[in-house]
Write a protein that holds these residues in place. Structure first.
Motif, PDB file in Angstrom:
ATOM      1  N   ARG A  38       0.668  -1.385  -0.188  1.00 35.55           N
ATOM      2  CA  ARG A  38       0.013  -0.080  -0.212  1.00 35.55           C
ATOM      3  C   ARG A  38       1.206   0.755  -0.096  1.00 35.55           C
ATOM      4  O   ARG A  38       0.442   1.838  -0.339  1.00 35.55           O
ATOM      5  N   GLU A  39       2.185   1.035   1.107  1.00 37.95           N
ATOM      6  CA  GLU A  39       2.585   2.315   0.745  1.00 37.95           C
ATOM      7  C   GLU A  39       3.355   2.264  -0.398  1.00 37.95           C
ATOM      8  O   GLU A  39       3.880   3.897  -0.750  1.00 37.95           O
ATOM      9  N   MET A  40       4.185   1.697  -0.934  1.00 40.31           N
ATOM     10  CA  MET A  40       4.307   1.802  -2.134  1.00 40.31           C
ATOM     11  C   MET A  40       4.095   2.014  -3.371  1.00 40.31           C
ATOM     12  O   MET A  40       4.432   3.565  -4.335  1.00 40.31           O
ATOM     13  N   LEU A  41       2.363   2.289  -3.762  1.00 38.83           N
ATOM     14  CA  LEU A  41       1.148   3.102  -4.277  1.00 38.83           C
ATOM     15  C   LEU A  41       0.444   3.858  -4.065  1.00 38.83           C
ATOM     16  O   LEU A  41       0.512   4.393  -4.728  1.00 38.83           O
ATOM     17  N   LYS A  42       1.357   4.891  -2.922  1.00 43.06           N
ATOM     18  CA  LYS A  42       1.226   5.937  -2.716  1.00 43.06           C
ATOM     19  C   LYS A  42       2.391   6.810  -3.279  1.00 43.06           C
ATOM     20  O   LYS A  42       1.666   8.035  -3.130  1.00 43.06           O
ATOM     21  N   PHE A  43       3.986   6.060  -3.423  1.00 43.43           N
ATOM     22  CA  PHE A  43       4.500   7.012  -3.593  1.00 43.43           C
ATOM     23  C   PHE A  43       5.083   7.068  -5.565  1.00 43.43           C
ATOM     24  O   PHE A  43       6.420   7.499  -5.600  1.00 43.43           O
ATOM     25  N   GLY A  44       4.802   5.251  -5.020  1.00 46.06           N
ATOM     26  CA  GLY A  44       5.071   5.399  -7.082  1.00 46.06           C
ATOM     27  C   GLY A  44       4.357   5.202  -7.848  1.00 46.06           C
ATOM     28  O   GLY A  44       3.207   5.016  -7.175  1.00 46.06           O
ATOM     29  N   ALA A  45       4.920   5.039  -9.157  1.00 48.23           N
ATOM     30  CA  ALA A  45       4.359   5.046 -10.298  1.00 48.23           C
ATOM     31  C   ALA A  45       4.250   3.448 -10.690  1.00 48.23           C
ATOM     32  O   ALA A  45       5.292   3.725 -11.010  1.00 48.23           O
ATOM     33  N   PHE A  46       2.765   3.107 -11.479  1.00 46.22           N
ATOM     34  CA  PHE A  46       3.430   1.670 -11.462  1.00 46.22           C
ATOM     35  C   PHE A  46       2.560   1.268 -12.978  1.00 46.22           C
ATOM     36  O   PHE A  46       1.473   2.340 -13.007  1.00 46.22           O
ATOM     37  N   ASP A  47       3.014   0.450 -14.416  1.00 47.60           N
ATOM     38  CA  ASP A  47       2.107   0.240 -14.967  1.00 47.60           C
ATOM     39  C   ASP A  47       1.296  -0.876 -14.869  1.00 47.60           C
ATOM     40  O   ASP A  47       0.624  -0.870 -15.641  1.00 47.60           O
ATOM     41  N   LEU A  48       1.569  -1.813 -13.548  1.00 42.42           N
ATOM     42  CA  LEU A  48       0.819  -2.519 -13.600  1.00 42.42           C
ATOM     43  C   LEU A  48       1.446  -3.570 -12.609  1.00 42.42           C
ATOM     44  O   LEU A  48       2.604  -3.514 -11.833  1.00 42.42           O
ATOM     45  N   LEU A  49       0.349  -4.186 -11.429  1.00 39.51           N
ATOM     46  CA  LEU A  49       0.532  -4.188 -10.711  1.00 39.51           C
ATOM     47  C   LEU A  49       0.202  -6.048 -10.519  1.00 39.51           C
ATOM     48  O   LEU A  49      -0.698  -6.710 -11.140  1.00 39.51           O
ATOM     49  N   VAL A  50       1.171  -6.494  -9.442  1.00 41.11           N
ATOM     50  CA  VAL A  50       1.092  -7.830  -9.203  1.00 41.11           C
ATOM     51  C   VAL A  50       1.113  -8.724  -7.803  1.00 41.11           C
ATOM     52  O   VAL A  50       1.909  -8.136  -6.851  1.00 41.11           O
ATOM     53  N   LEU A  51      -0.139  -8.860  -7.388  1.00 40.73           N
ATOM     54  CA  LEU A  51      -0.781  -9.245  -6.253  1.00 40.73           C
ATOM     55  C   LEU A  51      -1.243 -10.290  -5.532  1.00 40.73           C
ATOM     56  O   LEU A  51      -1.834 -10.586  -6.772  1.00 40.73           O
ATOM     57  N   ASP A  52      -0.917 -10.714  -4.720  1.00 40.27           N
ATOM     58  CA  ASP A  52      -1.248 -11.729  -3.792  1.00 40.27           C
ATOM     59  C   ASP A  52      -1.826 -11.669  -3.295  1.00 40.27           C
ATOM     60  O   ASP A  52      -2.446 -10.422  -2.398  1.00 40.27           O
ATOM     61  N   TRP A  53      -2.890 -12.690  -3.223  1.00 36.61           N
ATOM     62  CA  TRP A  53      -4.823 -12.274  -2.431  1.00 36.61           C
ATOM     63  C   TRP A  53      -4.299 -12.499  -0.755  1.00 36.61           C
ATOM     64  O   TRP A  53      -4.613 -11.419  -0.381  1.00 36.61           O
ATOM     65  N   ASP A  54      -3.438 -13.332  -0.612  1.00 35.84           N
ATOM     66  CA  ASP A  54      -3.495 -13.698   0.787  1.00 35.84           C
ATOM     67  C   ASP A  54      -2.212 -12.893   1.669  1.00 35.84           C
ATOM     68  O   ASP A  54      -0.724 -13.801   1.300  1.00 35.84           O
ATOM     69  N   LEU A  55      -1.883 -11.969   2.085  1.00 35.46           N
ATOM     70  CA  LEU A  55      -0.709 -10.916   2.835  1.00 35.46           C
ATOM     71  C   LEU A  55      -0.982 -10.823   3.873  1.00 35.46           C
ATOM     72  O   LEU A  55      -1.753 -10.397   4.840  1.00 35.46           O
ATOM     73  N   PRO A  56       1.129 -10.644   4.535  1.00 34.49           N
ATOM     74  CA  PRO A  56       0.513 -11.000   6.201  1.00 34.49           C
ATOM     75  C   PRO A  56       0.277  -8.830   5.742  1.00 34.49           C
ATOM     76  O   PRO A  56       0.000  -8.216   5.323  1.00 34.49           O
ATOM     77  N   HIS A  57      -0.833  -8.766   7.427  1.00 30.76           N
ATOM     78  CA  HIS A  57      -1.368  -7.429   7.695  1.00 30.76           C
ATOM     79  C   HIS A  57      -2.939  -6.939   6.561  1.00 30.76           C
ATOM     80  O   HIS A  57      -3.731  -6.271   7.358  1.00 30.76           O
ATOM     81  N   LEU A  58      -2.337  -7.077   5.644  1.00 30.56           N
ATOM     82  CA  LEU A  58      -3.131  -6.285   3.969  1.00 30.56           C
ATOM     83  C   LEU A  58      -3.409  -7.220   3.520  1.00 30.56           C
ATOM     84  O   LEU A  58      -2.597  -7.589   2.285  1.00 30.56           O
ATOM     85  N   THR A  59      -4.254  -7.099   2.522  1.00 26.52           N
ATOM     86  CA  THR A  59      -4.689  -8.839   1.650  1.00 26.52           C
ATOM     87  C   THR A  59      -4.870  -8.006   0.343  1.00 26.52           C
ATOM     88  O   THR A  59      -4.443  -7.195   0.215  1.00 26.52           O
ATOM     89  N   GLY A  60      -4.406  -9.196  -0.272  1.00 25.37           N
ATOM     90  CA  GLY A  60      -3.581  -8.359  -2.605  1.00 25.37           C
ATOM     91  C   GLY A  60      -5.872  -7.370  -2.599  1.00 25.37           C
ATOM     92  O   GLY A  60      -5.657  -6.117  -3.059  1.00 25.37           O
TER      93      GLY A  60
END
Length: 225
Positions: A38-60
């Motif tokens: 989540r923090e990376m998305l606040k401060f970085g610009a990305f062309d595509l995201l690859v997210l795991d569904w089950d993640l610690p603290h905050l899910t994909g």
């Protein structure tokens, strides 16, 4: 070339994916925790995201919901061990563009990424041409007036970004955010050195005024078509 955020808590799998995509000339940022993603998305610009569904603290899925609700439009691929159709439908309704069920082949992930990146009209062609400069992003080959240009991966990525947006003026901060990895040296000095190196590779002299890459004082850079 695309700048990709990978959020996957399996460190070995994340390393394997990031290494594979980097060898396909993508810039990959990899984190292993939902909050870090989540923090990376606040401060970085990305062309595509690859997210795991089950993640610690905050899910994909939670990351995706926040990203979409804040106006984020980059394509999202979900990685999941869940194969029930109801769960996939829920993910698509939340904002996912594609799914891969674990285990999967890296070539399949690569194919899905290429398919999603082709959606914008600007990314349809693998060959970019501006004036007498041609860039083949599939073969990783650059030429000027038919003569091959030797470029480092970083310089190739920089030239590709500028060629995808001819005549558009970008600040140094925007270019650094789109082409460099977060942990790399990302100072304005580093960008100036890279621009100078790229101009030299393109066969241009020291006079920046005559370069196809224009430096607009206190504003940034653009590639003149």
């Amino acid at each position: 070339m695309a700048k990709i955020l990978l959020v996957e808590d399996d460190h070995d799998l994340a390393f394997t994916i990031a290494d594979f995509l980097s060898r396909e000339n993508h810039v990959v940022e990899s984190v292993h925790d939902g909050l870090d993603g989540r923090e990376m998305l606040k401060f970085g610009a990305f062309d595509l995201l690859v997210l795991d569904w089950d993640l610690p603290h905050l899910t994909g899925v939670e990351i995706m919901k926040e990203y979409r609700s804040s106006g984020g439009s980059a394509p999202i691929i979900m990685l999941t061990g869940r194969d029930k159709i109801e769960e996939k439908e829920s993910g698509f309704e939340t904002g996912a563009d594609d799914y891969l069920t674990k285990p999967f082949q890296l070539r399949e992930l690569s194919a899905r990424i290429k398919s999603l990146l082709r959606r914008p009209a600007a990314l349809v062609s693998n060959v970019l041409t501006v004036r007498d400069i041609s860039l083949d992003t599939e073969k990783h080959r650059a030429t000027r007036a038919g003569v091959d240009i030797k470029l480092t991966p970083k310089d190739f990525a920089l030239l590709e970004f500028l060629m995808r947006h001819p005549d558009e003026l970008f600040s140094s901060e925007t270019i650094l955010a789109r082409v460099w990895r977060t942990e790399e040296e990302t100072s304005n000095d580093a960008l100036r050195v890279a621009i100078r190196r790229l101009r030299k590779a393109l066969g241009e002299g020291e006079d920046a005024k005559e370069s196809i890459i224009e430096n607009v004082s206190r504003m940034g850079y653009r590639l003149k078509s």
